[in-house]
Design an enzyme around this catalytic site. Structure first.
Site, PDB file in Angstrom:
ATOM      1  N   LYS A  97       0.877  -0.993  -0.030  1.00  0.00           N
ATOM      2  CA  LYS A  97      -0.047   0.000  -0.115  1.00  0.00           C
ATOM      3  C   LYS A  97       0.945   1.330  -0.002  1.00  0.00           C
ATOM      4  O   LYS A  97       1.846   1.173   0.720  1.00  0.00           O
ATOM      5  CB  LYS A  97      -0.801  -0.094   1.144  1.00  0.00           C
ATOM      6  CG  LYS A  97      -1.795   1.055   1.118  1.00  0.00           C
ATOM      7  CD  LYS A  97      -2.851   0.951   2.700  1.00  0.00           C
ATOM      8  CE  LYS A  97      -3.754   1.953   2.896  1.00  0.00           C
ATOM      9  NZ  LYS A  97      -4.749   1.868   3.683  1.00  0.00           N
ATOM     10  N   SER A 124      -9.651   1.839   2.903  1.00  0.00           N
ATOM     11  CA  SER A 124      -8.925   2.601   1.941  1.00  0.00           C
ATOM     12  C   SER A 124      -7.889   1.835   1.467  1.00  0.00           C
ATOM     13  O   SER A 124      -7.254   2.082   0.460  1.00  0.00           O
ATOM     14  CB  SER A 124      -8.032   3.599   2.997  1.00  0.00           C
ATOM     15  OG  SER A 124      -7.324   2.928   3.834  1.00  0.00           O
ATOM     16  N   SER A 148     -10.204  -0.457   6.993  1.00  0.00           N
ATOM     17  CA  SER A 148      -9.396  -0.306   5.703  1.00  0.00           C
ATOM     18  C   SER A 148      -8.705  -1.405   5.254  1.00  0.00           C
ATOM     19  O   SER A 148      -8.246  -1.595   3.965  1.00  0.00           O
ATOM     20  CB  SER A 148      -8.358   0.741   5.851  1.00  0.00           C
ATOM     21  OG  SER A 148      -9.396   2.264   5.888  1.00  0.00           O
TER      22      SER A 148
END
Lengths: 489, 94
Positions: free
Chosen positions: A78, A153, A177
């Site tokens: 990420k 997210s 997330s």
């Protein structure tokens, strides 16, 4: 030839048997990403030279006798984790040119285990969002339906694993997330206990809740990754100095007699009927495996959303005050004075959702509002944590849906800001209480994936992974893959 | 309910600007979010201590020893404007 929908465990066996090399896997991953990503938008940085060099190094190490279940296996991070020499943007214009001079501890640990980093995944800007639509680099699409969001997210990470670009991606989970996008994309995602994994080099959103974890096809793969990711780090003072067990060792244990609590509040009016039926069927599968199902209550579940959306923006407003256009990050053109430099750099560099949360956080921390909102939310957080602790004295784990809805359509104007915040209603509690939680694929509703969430006691990740693995031994929802034929040509 | 003037004051504290065109919408969104928080007042928190850290852990202390984690030159490469080892900002004193 191995292919990237396979699990880490399977790829590791093929690497050991020399049926495939790490270079071949990485070349495949790069080719697949270049083919699919223009539509998916899950990957926002691909480090081809770095990945190929790391693959060659892994192949050489294996030829020299090194063995590790992660050695030579490709993965994605990420874009919230600092990667030395590779842009780390947090999907924000503010950091669009930021190249860290150091690696996050999570990155270093997975490097040390021999994993090959392919690049960086798209995400909601500064991890603020549940749809991956707030990214400066554009929305990520859900591989199961390109008109829908992947969740957020960590939406890029979830979409990349679901689309078979990689067997593993890292994610972070502040209010759901990892778990919500894992659920919406049909993969497995683990949020460890707060303090289990180092936050050093992970760009801060809400420091009392942020936690990194693995996103993969299976619980078995999450265990392999967590073995490498977890552990004390002197560079993060909130990282627990507690020994790391072998998370793979207990996967095959029977769950006979295990007590699973089902909170009635997780099956309230917020929940889509199809998801309720799917998760209920998944719970019955646990019962068939010998688990004892117990009705429990977490009465403050809905209050969690209000509590979280006071505390997280307050912490974010403090954390993001560092972006001032002076030391790193975006700077506006031709500032007339220092104040103008601060205000225009921040106003131009942050996206709308980030600014919305900074404003709310600044307000709730201001002297006039502090007691009414921030202090009150910290007290309610205590009540919520105590509710979870009390329930977890009676049961081993709590089970329920990961998200109230399946993947929703992109650019859905009918969803208000607070509707979007309610997407986190079932995941937020684990963050407020600091508990580990995992989302596992539990079925499909109208062709879209549904996740079942399991929440455990602090530092009981091994138990969650054991239950999730046993569930995956009995079901094949985690083996389903989206139809990407139209794009793979 | 919070008015536009308050939202502007908060924005100034946060070093953010809101244009005249956006202030009405920003105020409406602000109030929509605050309405979500109203539910907190229903909770009886009489005996609840604020929870700042989920582990309620104490701050560990380390030996007070200087360590260089990243060298200065590498850090300065991300500076939007610098000269020697200093960050450049607009003139503060005339």
């Amino acid at each position: 030839m191995a292919e990237l929908f396979e699990t880490i465990s399977s790829l590791a066996k093929q690497l050991d048997a020399e049926h495939v090399s790490s270079r071949e896997l990485v070349e495949d991953a790069i080719a697949r990403t270049e083919r699919l990503n223009p539509e998916l938008n899950a990957v926002i940085a691909l480090d081809k030279p770095g990945a190929l060099a790391a693959a060659d190094k892994a192949d050489k190490a294996r030829a020299d006798g090194a063995t590790s279940p992660l050695l030579g296996v490709p993965m994605l991070h990420k874009d919230i984790f600092c990667t030395r020499g590779v842009r780390t943007s947090c999907a924000s214009k503010m950091l669009a040119d930021f190249v860290p001079p150091y690696d996050a501890t999570v990155v270093k640990k997975l490097d040390d285990a021999g994993m090959v980093r392919l690049g960086k995944c798209n995400m909601d800007e500064f991890a603020m969002g549940s749809s991956n639509e707030t990214s400066f680099f554009g929305a990520v699409k859900n591989p199961w339906d390109f008109n829908r969001v992947p969740g957020g997210s960590s939406g890029g990470s979830a979409a990349a694993v679901a689309a078979g670009l990689t067997p593993l991606a890292t994610g972070t989970d502040t209010g759901g997330s990892i778990r919500q996008p894992a659920a919406l994309c049909g993969i497995t995602g683990l949020k460890p206990t707060y303090g289990r994994v180092s936050r050093y080099g992970m760009i801060a959103f809400a420091s009392s809740m942020d936690q990194a974890g693995p996103m993969a096809r299976t619980a078995e793969d999450c265990a392999l990754a967590l073995n490498a990711m977890a552990g004390h780090d002197p560079l993060d003072s909130t990282c627990a100095d507690i020994s790391v067990p072998d998370y793979s060792a207990g996967l095959e244990q029977s769950i006979e007699g295990l007590r699973v609590g089902i909170p009635k509040e997780f099956f309230s009016s917020h929940l889509n009927d199809g998801i309720a039926a799917t998760v209920t069927a998944a719970v019955k599968e646990l019962e068939a495996a010998g688990a004892v199902i117990v009705d429990v209550s977490l009465p403050s579940t809905d209050l969690g959303v209000s509590t979280y959306y006071v505390i997280a923006p307050a912490e974010a407003s403090a954390n993001l005050s560092r972006y001032d256009g002076v030391r790193y990050g975006y700077r506006c053109d031709s500032p007339s004075n220092l104040q103008d430099l601060y205000v225009r750099s921040r106003t131009e560099g942050f996206g709308e959702e980030v600014k919305r949360r900074i404003l709310i956080g600044t307000f709730t921390l201001s002297a006039a509002s502090y007691d009414q909102y921030f202090m009150k939310a910290q007290q309610v957080r205590r009540l919520i944590a105590e509710e979870y602790q009390s329930v977890l004295k009676d049961v081993d784990v709590i089970a329920g849906p990961s998200a109230p809805n399946t993947a929703f359509v992109l650019n859905d104007d009918s969803k208000s800001i607070t509707d979007m915040y309610m997407e986190d209603v079932y995941t937020i509690g684990a963050n407020l209480a600091g508990l580990p939680a995992i989302s596992v694929p539990a079925g499909l509703v109208n062709g879209l994936p549904v996740g079942m969430q399991l929440i455990g006691s602090r530092f009981c990740e091994a138990q969650l992974l054991n239950i999730a693995h046993q569930f995956q031994r009995r079901t094949d929802w985690h083996s389903l893959t989206p139809n990407l034929e139209g794009l793979t040509g | 309910m919070t008015d536009a003037a308050t939202v502007r004051d908060v924005a100034a504290l946060a070093r953010l600007a809101i244009s005249d065109q956006d202030i009405e919408n920003a105020t409406a969104e602000f109030n929509q979010t605050l309405a979500l928080f109203d539910a907190l007042s229903s909770a009886d928190t009489t005996n609840a201590a604020p929870m700042i850290n989920p582990l309620d852990s104490e701050q560990p202390l380390r030996v007070d020893r200087i360590e260089t984690l990243v060298d200065r030159a590498a850090l300065m490469q991300n500076a939007p404007a610098s000269e020697d080892d200093y960050f450049l900002v607009p003139r503060v004193l005339d």
